[in-house]
Design an enzyme around this catalytic site. Sequence first.
Site, mmCIF file in Angstrom:
data_model
loop_
_atom_site.group_PDB
_atom_site.id
_atom_site.type_symbol
_atom_site.label_atom_id
_atom_site.label_comp_id
_atom_site.label_asym_id
_atom_site.label_seq_id
_atom_site.Cartn_x
_atom_site.Cartn_y
_atom_site.Cartn_z
ATOM 1 N N GLU A 298 43.541 -24.558 57.760
ATOM 2 C CA GLU A 298 43.458 -25.412 56.572
ATOM 3 C C GLU A 298 42.263 -24.964 55.729
ATOM 4 O O GLU A 298 41.201 -24.640 56.248
ATOM 5 C CB GLU A 298 43.274 -26.869 57.021
ATOM 6 C CG GLU A 298 43.025 -27.852 55.905
ATOM 7 C CD GLU A 298 42.582 -29.216 56.416
ATOM 8 O OE1 GLU A 298 42.768 -30.203 55.683
ATOM 9 O OE2 GLU A 298 42.057 -29.288 57.546
ATOM 10 N N LYS A 359 50.767 -31.242 53.008
ATOM 11 C CA LYS A 359 50.340 -32.280 53.943
ATOM 12 C C LYS A 359 50.962 -33.620 53.564
ATOM 13 O O LYS A 359 50.817 -34.094 52.436
ATOM 14 C CB LYS A 359 48.811 -32.385 53.959
ATOM 15 C CG LYS A 359 48.260 -33.304 55.027
ATOM 16 C CD LYS A 359 46.732 -33.244 55.059
ATOM 17 C CE LYS A 359 46.171 -34.104 56.190
ATOM 18 N NZ LYS A 359 44.688 -34.047 56.244
ATOM 19 N N CYS A 410 45.531 -30.744 60.119
ATOM 20 C CA CYS A 410 44.354 -31.521 60.532
ATOM 21 C C CYS A 410 44.744 -32.808 61.266
ATOM 22 O O CYS A 410 45.411 -32.767 62.291
ATOM 23 C CB CYS A 410 43.472 -31.803 59.324
ATOM 24 S SG CYS A 410 41.762 -32.251 59.766
#
Length: 556
Positions: A298, A359, A410
């Site tokens: 990321e 995301k 994440c």
Amino acid sequence: MPAVSAAESHPVAPLRLGDTGPMHRRWRLAQRPAPVRSRWAAIVAVLAGLGAAAAYPRLGIWPLAIVSVAGLSWAVDGRRARTGGWLGLCYGLAFFVPLLHWTGVYVGAAPWLILAVGEAAFMAGLGAVLTLVQRLPAAPLWIGCAWVLEEALRDRLPFGGFPWGRLAFSQANSPLRWYIIEGGAPVLTFFVALAGGALASVVLCIGAPLPRWRLAGAVALLIAVPMVAELLGILAPVSPTGNRLQVAVVQGSVPDRGLAFEDRAQQVLDNHIHETMKLAAEVRSGKLARPDLVVWPENASDVDPLADKQAGAKITRAVRAINAPVLVGAILNGPGPDHRRNAGILWSPTSGPGAEYIKRHPVPFAEYMPLRSIAEKISSAAKLVTQDMVAGTGNGLLRGGPVPIGDVICFEVAYDDLVQSSAGAGAQLLVVQTNNATFGHTAETYQQLAMSRLRAIETGRTVLQVSTTGASAIIDPRGHLIAQSGALFEPAILTASIDLETAQTDAVRWGAVPEWVLAGLAIAAAAASVALSVAAQRRPPSTNTSTSAANEMVTS
């Protein structure tokens, strides 16, 4: 001699609802008085919360998760719901304040403590529910269901929830971890809490003239839970396709720790370009096998490579040098002037940027700012979020590479549906792209790695966790670390040849069904306990024969 009531002479803990027969009332009168035990209840609740925090990495003493459940159940046993709620809050604060310390490393104490208090509030609700369900027969079963209910709510509320600190996530090194194959993290949580409830039952039986079968049943549960888990581990389905994939994970590191790592434009990107060029040189020299897929973390491109021609050209040069698709983590501009997107872009050496994953669960108060005016008054760090991150859609499946890839970014690794969706859609490999630079050398990195290990077991897929600063790792479908980066904030390159699998585990097939069933059972058990209490209070006094006999004994 004046008559003295039993309650005045020898105060006892409230009767267990649902067990209203005469024999049960004699048991409760013979147990240790509640006022004596109440002196220790708050202390035990706090110690249990601290023990729960120690069950997670870095310490990772996984049996303490079971002990902590037992401690809270012991503390709230036989008490009113409001007292149980207060004890649950004590437990929650002792648990979440140390567990989530990493959230305040660079932004100050206010966000950290507000988050910890918010999470602890759910534990207050759990404590109240436990006082109800523990009054029923087969209490350990309902204790397990109550924990699943608490986590189901906390995982979703508010603003999409925050699943950190689930009992399941403490068990990456535990024999109980194999339960996650059958129903995901909720089922693993259930069995951890079931074992904790059985341990509490054993402790509560000590010194109390209760039937031996109750003690025997609790001990049998303590033995059976890990034994069945080990059997599941032996029988765990592993169905490799016979195809293998050579993968490489590139951890480029960042120029600064904390929130300042993005202040040097393209420096993070340059770090990952450098490490990829280094990998390409080792491939050309024959030291390493040529990868079929390379994965960056990321935020590896700290500028939008689709809008910034210089950044895009750098990535293309590196991808062509390694001559393999590279999954690039990048922050993209738009769709509006005050928006951005957290993306994984599959970059081809021949056709350039291709399939994208955006995301789906941006982090509130970190990647976007709900209640901005209030948040900025509480903490000046809220002003650092100048653009709100827009959520993506879909199932997380990326096509166009050597195999279908499931991507999460994440904190998304903590959300069951986000991980399971891509595996259910056909992903043969899972990737967790993350950036831990904002958390320094805290336990957050290792807590996230434990989640990735459990997700590998849950889905039956190899998982590549790739971080800007570590810990990066290649994890096999049984949760074992094939390769792991060393010190944090240092560059690293990991390579491995991995098996590809297509079979789906029961956890992926069933999705959220086990969680809803267990949570529903907890609600039903709490309702039954309340109903039995109301029914007991409406009974005529003449039916309460054992209590009358007890009063007569005291006044005689």
